[in-house]
Scaffold this active site. Structure first.
Site, mmCIF file in Angstrom:
data_model
loop_
_atom_site.group_PDB
_atom_site.id
_atom_site.type_symbol
_atom_site.label_atom_id
_atom_site.label_comp_id
_atom_site.label_asym_id
_atom_site.label_seq_id
_atom_site.Cartn_x
_atom_site.Cartn_y
_atom_site.Cartn_z
ATOM 1 N N HIS A 53 -1.533 6.392 2.145
ATOM 2 C CA HIS A 53 -1.564 5.455 3.262
ATOM 3 C C HIS A 53 -1.423 6.291 4.527
ATOM 4 O O HIS A 53 -0.519 7.112 4.621
ATOM 5 C CB HIS A 53 -0.419 4.449 3.151
ATOM 6 C CG HIS A 53 -0.537 3.341 4.145
ATOM 7 N ND1 HIS A 53 -1.296 2.216 3.906
ATOM 8 C CD2 HIS A 53 -0.044 3.207 5.388
ATOM 9 C CE1 HIS A 53 -1.242 1.433 4.960
ATOM 10 N NE2 HIS A 53 -0.478 2.004 5.876
ATOM 11 N N CYS B 127 0.792 -1.242 0.000
ATOM 12 C CA CYS B 127 0.000 0.000 0.000
ATOM 13 C C CYS B 127 0.819 1.285 0.000
ATOM 14 O O CYS B 127 0.729 2.082 -0.928
ATOM 15 C CB CYS B 127 -0.933 0.046 1.206
ATOM 16 S SG CYS B 127 -2.200 -1.222 1.176
#
Ligand SMILES: *[C@@H]1O[C@H](CO)[C@@H](O)[C@H](O)[C@H]1NC(C)=O
Ligand SMILES: *[C@@H]1O[C@H](CO)[C@@H](O)[C@H](O)[C@H]1NC(C)=O
Ligand SMILES: *[C@@H]1O[C@H](CO)[C@@H](O)[C@H](O)[C@H]1NC(C)=O
Ligand SMILES: *[C@@H]1O[C@H](CO)[C@@H](O)[C@H](O)[C@H]1NC(C)=O
Ligand SMILES: *[C@@H]1O[C@H](CO)[C@@H](O)[C@H](O)[C@H]1NC(C)=O
Ligand SMILES: *[C@@H]1O[C@H](CO)[C@@H](O)[C@H](O)[C@H]1NC(C)=O
Length: 515
Positions: free
Chosen positions: A123, A69
């Site tokens: 993120h 991510c």
């Protein structure tokens, strides 16, 4: 290419005489592989994304730069590769550790757009300085759903009706904490923003919406299971480790194993296999969570006006039993290939399919050209991290214009992905699926051409971010023409020595030479 660029500029200028600068809606769906009907997945039920895809560019060969991510998102949003953001884990912020790189939303903001982030776009945490890169990227503080914090809590119903932390977690929304789910909250906030936007500001907007599902745990309203009867789920045909796979390439899906429903299966670490009936349930849950997000995207798109560029993509893919693996954390196609759908008002009235090799780092220069928010981005100069605005990708706009006119267009010769490891074998401590920077000892660099994928796992020094191509821990070669599922590592086939040597040269030379 020059001609089509000129035509494109002309076309967009005409469009601008008649209307305002376009809005941008950027939708990023967490861990979504192209398990969508519009990508040919027969088990998928995604009518809303499919319907947008019917009037959009659909990129069939789009790839993330790293299947994790935070590194993927920071790479996509700055248009720099992980070796430039120097982020392979979750624990550094590029402005403090790599360079003061401009992001996509920041560029739109600096050029007069109102920019806003809802849900998981950056993120969260250290890698975006605990602020989702506010105030640099966003006009106003970012929105996070209140119920995000229950993500990994005991909110799933166990076998005896008790609350547990399961991987597979269909729920009754009303019985969940605060009676809702994170993505429902994000949808509501996006609808609220779109409804009142004109009262907030007359400026065009860049709205980014990050949906959490189908990221694990698969917590979604249970009624979406109705679209995916278990009997209709087909298992991947390649549920085993590819022959001659170096152990360094294997990801032991540590993020699944600790969850109650998986833990009780006593699967041996690292190579024990998932029972087929559980694999089926995982695919069922993944598809149901995807249908849930598709439903939300359908509702969101209803609130968007027709002068909006819409992008739907993901941060990376997800293995669902292919190669006997699950999750991301690798250089395989399953982990690195992403959906990429771009709707351009006026330019894509029907579906336009692109088989070209494209990368998520290409999005920044593409959105700049499509919206004409500024002049085109320059390619980042070599060994110069002080350039705060440039790209390590390539604008897709000339390619898109060619395709819209029915012409074939060449595009890049190759795309690049990478993945780090703490050692040559899968381990739980340190976690070989997601090593911290100081634990990294090996980097797997991977190049994909139209026909092949070649990966080399080499010694890597995390103190000076340097790869040592003389110390090799494993090599992989797959011929996608005869083996698209990457089941046979043929790197040691002596007849292919020339191909290997040429791919290796291109891999070491890097993206600049496959441009
Ligand atoms: C980083 O860039 C932004 C604008 O792009 C600027 O406002 C800021 O001062 C820069 N920070 C540093 C440390 O140079
Ligand atoms: C990151 O956050 C810290 C703590 O709030 C702050 O001191 C620092 O200036 C921020 N970094 C940048 C580049 O804005
Ligand atoms: C499941 O498969 C059957 C048989 O192929 C088909 O008739 C049915 O429509 C499928 N159900 C769903 C919800 O896709
Ligand atoms: C897993 O191990 C536990 C404890 O050893 C045992 O009680 C359980 O039956 C095992 N489960 C399976 C599916 O083998
Ligand atoms: C877009 O919507 C506006 C206002 O609803 C309408 O006047 C215009 O004709 C539409 N344009 C297109 C290309 O559909
Ligand atoms: C990086 O550090 C290693 C030793 O830790 C050294 O051998 C190598 O030469 C260094 N590379 C560069 C480019 O400084």
């Amino acid at each position: 290419m020059l001609l089509s660029s000129l035509l494109l500029i002309l076309l967009l200028n005409i469009a601008q005489v008649h209307s305002k600068r376009p809005n941008v809606l950027f939708i990023i769906v967490d861990d979504l592989k192209p398990a969508l009907k519009c990508y040919g997945d027969k088990n998928a039920h995604t009518p809303n994304i499919d319907s947008l895809a019917r009037k959009s560019f659909l990129f069939n060969n789009a790839f993330a730069q790293q299947a994790l991510c935070a590194p993927s998102r920071n790479s996509l949003l700055t248009s720099r590769r992980p070796d430039s953001t120097k982020l392979y884990d979750f624990y550094s912020y590029w402005r403090d550790t790599a360079g003061n790189f401009t992001t996509i939303p920041q560029h739109f903001k600096q050029n007069g757009y109102y920019t806003y982030s809802i849900g998981k776009v950056f993120h969260p945490g250290k890698s975006s300085n605990f602020t989702d890169d506010y105030p640099y990227s966003w006009t106003t503080r970012t929105f996070h759903p209140k119920t995000e914090k229950y993500m990994n809590e005991k909110v799933c119903i166990g076998k005896r009706g008790e609350y547990v932390k399961n991987l597979i977690c269909p729920v009754i929304t009303e019985s969940q904490p605060l009676g809702t789910l994170p993505d429902l909250e994000s949808l509501e906030e996006a609808q609220r923003f779109l409804k009142y936007k004109k009262h907030i500001s007359e400026r065009p907007y860049f709205l980014a919406v990050g949906f959490h599902k189908p990221h694990i745990p698969f917590r979604f309203p249970s009624r979406y299971l109705d679209f995916h009867p278990l009997d209709n789920i087909s298992l991947p045909t390649n549920r085993w480790r590819p022959s001659l796979l170096p152990t360094v390439a294997w990801n032991p899906w540590t993020d699944l194993r600790w969850r109650n429903d998986i833990k009780e299966l006593n699967i041996s670490f690292p190579f024990g296999s998932m029972p087929d009936d559980t694999t089926k349930k995982i695919i069922q849950a993944y598809n149901s969570a995807t249908t849930y997000v598709d439903d939300l995207i359908g509702k969101l798109l209803k609130s968007v006006d027709n002068n909006t560029i819409v992008v739907i993509t993901s941060d990376h893919g997800w293995s669902r039993g292919e190669h006997g693996e699950f999750s991301k954390f690798s250089n395989f196609e399953e982990a690195t290939r992403v959906p990429l759908i771009i709707h351009v008002p006026g330019l894509s009235k029907r579906q336009i399919l692109s088989e070209n090799l494209v990368e998520l780092v290409d999005l920044f220069p593409t959105l700049v050209d499509l919206s004409q928010v500024s002049g085109p981005l320059k390619v980042c100069p070599k060994n110069n991290l002080n350039n705060i605005i440039c790209t390590e990708g390539k604008s897709l706009a000339p390619l898109m214009f060619d395709l819209a006119e029915g012409k074939v267009s060449q595009g890049k010769k190759a795309i690049f992905t990478q993945y780090p490891r703490p050692g040559p074998n899968p381990t739980s401590i340190p976690n070989s699926d997601k090593p911290k920077l100081r634990e990294i000892k090996i980097m797997g660099y991977s190049i994909k051409t139209i026909r092949h994928r070649y990966t080399e796992w080499v010694k890597f020094d995390p103190r000076n971010f340097t790869a040592n191509w003389k110390k090799v821990y494993g090599r992989e070669l797959y011929d996608h023409l005869i083996d698209p599922k990457e089941n046979m590592n043929i790197v040691d086939n002596t007849e292919l020595a020339d191909i290997v040597s040429s791919l290796r040269k291109s891999l070491i030379a890097g993206w600049r030479y496959s441009y």
